[in-house]
Design an enzyme around this catalytic site. Sequence first.
Site, PDB file in Angstrom:
ATOM      1  N   GLY A  93      39.747  31.893  36.731  1.00 19.75           N
ATOM      2  CA  GLY A  93      39.452  32.601  35.414  1.00 19.75           C
ATOM      3  C   GLY A  93      38.484  31.943  34.635  1.00 19.75           C
ATOM      4  O   GLY A  93      38.103  32.054  33.399  1.00 19.75           O
ATOM      5  N   LEU A  94      37.536  30.947  35.305  1.00 18.33           N
ATOM      6  CA  LEU A  94      36.395  30.388  34.871  1.00 18.33           C
ATOM      7  C   LEU A  94      35.091  31.327  35.049  1.00 18.33           C
ATOM      8  O   LEU A  94      34.074  30.562  35.146  1.00 18.33           O
ATOM      9  CB  LEU A  94      36.341  28.991  35.203  1.00 18.33           C
ATOM     10  CG  LEU A  94      37.549  28.123  34.696  1.00 18.33           C
ATOM     11  CD1 LEU A  94      37.284  26.545  35.147  1.00 18.33           C
ATOM     12  CD2 LEU A  94      37.749  27.798  33.005  1.00 18.33           C
ATOM     13  N   SER A  95      35.273  32.383  35.475  1.00 16.67           N
ATOM     14  CA  SER A  95      34.221  33.436  35.685  1.00 16.67           C
ATOM     15  C   SER A  95      33.163  33.156  36.839  1.00 16.67           C
ATOM     16  O   SER A  95      32.139  32.961  36.760  1.00 16.67           O
ATOM     17  CB  SER A  95      33.189  33.622  34.359  1.00 16.67           C
ATOM     18  OG  SER A  95      34.015  34.291  33.493  1.00 16.67           O
ATOM     19  N   SER A  96      33.908  32.753  38.069  1.00 18.36           N
ATOM     20  CA  SER A  96      32.975  32.396  39.016  1.00 18.36           C
ATOM     21  C   SER A  96      32.174  33.699  39.578  1.00 18.36           C
ATOM     22  O   SER A  96      30.973  33.415  39.691  1.00 18.36           O
ATOM     23  CB  SER A  96      33.779  31.888  40.305  1.00 18.36           C
ATOM     24  OG  SER A  96      34.876  32.885  40.547  1.00 18.36           O
ATOM     25  N   ASP A 150      31.874  37.393  29.521  1.00 12.94           N
ATOM     26  CA  ASP A 150      31.674  36.215  30.622  1.00 12.94           C
ATOM     27  C   ASP A 150      30.225  36.152  30.820  1.00 12.94           C
ATOM     28  O   ASP A 150      29.715  35.092  31.023  1.00 12.94           O
ATOM     29  CB  ASP A 150      32.453  36.592  31.825  1.00 12.94           C
ATOM     30  CG  ASP A 150      34.162  36.830  31.592  1.00 12.94           C
ATOM     31  OD1 ASP A 150      34.242  36.366  30.427  1.00 12.94           O
ATOM     32  OD2 ASP A 150      34.521  37.392  32.574  1.00 12.94           O
TER      33      ASP A 150
END
Length: 387
Positions: free
Chosen positions: A126-129, A174
Amino acid sequence: MKAAVLKKFIEVFGDDKNANVYFAPGRVNLIGEHTDYNGGHVFPCALTIGTYGVARKRDDNKLRFYSMNFENLGVIESSLDDLKPYPEADWTNYPKGVIWAFGEKGMTVPCGMDILLNGNIPNGSGLSSSASVEVLTGFILKDLFGFDVTNQDLALIGQFSENKYNKVNCGIMDQFAIAMGKENHAIFLDTADLSYEYAPIKLEGAKIVIACSNKKRGLGDSKYNERRFECETALREIQQVTKVNTLGDLNEKSFEQFKSIIKSDVRVKRAKHAVYENQRTIKAVEALKANDIALFGELMNASHVSLRDDYEVTGIELDTLVEEAWKVEGVIGSRMTGAGFGGCTVSIVKDEAIDTFIEQVGKAYEAKIGYAADFYVVEIGDGPKKL
Ligand code: GLA
């Protein structure tokens, strides 16, 4: 990291002649969740962790991709002559989507490439990889082929590719946070018109701590689209009685005035979250400007409660992490971040409480959930760059 990715590139692609090294960050959202597709505000920041990439042009139309995060997949090959998404193309559907999106915007990529990636964002956290890979790809295309695009364009192209090519109906947050990142600043973005402002994050004596639930999630299989649809339906109902373009045009007072027109209790809760969360985000940035970090933390906590009770996107893993965090003395605020249903929480924790926080929350989480969470003390970094 630069040396490590170049070394691997040589191993995989033979040599590193004409190869360049790039980086794009991951992101964390401090407050303003599920507001970006409702015309509201968000307050994310780019991180110093992210995706490293090595890229060079080829003489033919081949696209050859390799990820150090999925070494078992080996080199995945495709071609500029066939830019359709395929399940077996796996993660390469993200960079391919961006190459496709450039073409759709009139910027046709003229030749193939060798591309190697290595990310230090935990996958699926959920850290937008994925947005990090999209913005990185756009940045590589701009650098290799000289396309005339701004970082804001890269965010929009990344979102376009995710929506249209990878069929994930995400908002702009994001990609914008990643493309426009600025060291030690969060971005106060109005998603209604993309106007934004950088706000310095000076957490004297405290740090941002991310707790990763290790419950994997993908936007595609989550209830993300269902929430979007509920909000859009509620908006259409409200538009019968007042002239608004988005739920973000309402405030607490006008929402309470008009909410009775919404014909389902569930939709009232969803729309309430979107409206109140947007107002909380505006208040949180004001609090930060007034150096009232305690109020900022309270608004983060209230955001989680709303995401848990009204928007219903948390789940036992994220609730456990946040509710345990609230018990620790020295925690200024804690909430889930990102789409929800798994992924991470973000907490602001006083320096002297960080070790206790990690130990106490970690223990309680493992005891209740049955597996461990991971913790990261993070720093706010810049947007994409060439190294
Ligand atoms: C995901 C989406 C974003 C945003 C958040 C929720 O991260 O990609 O556009 O909607 O969820 O705030």
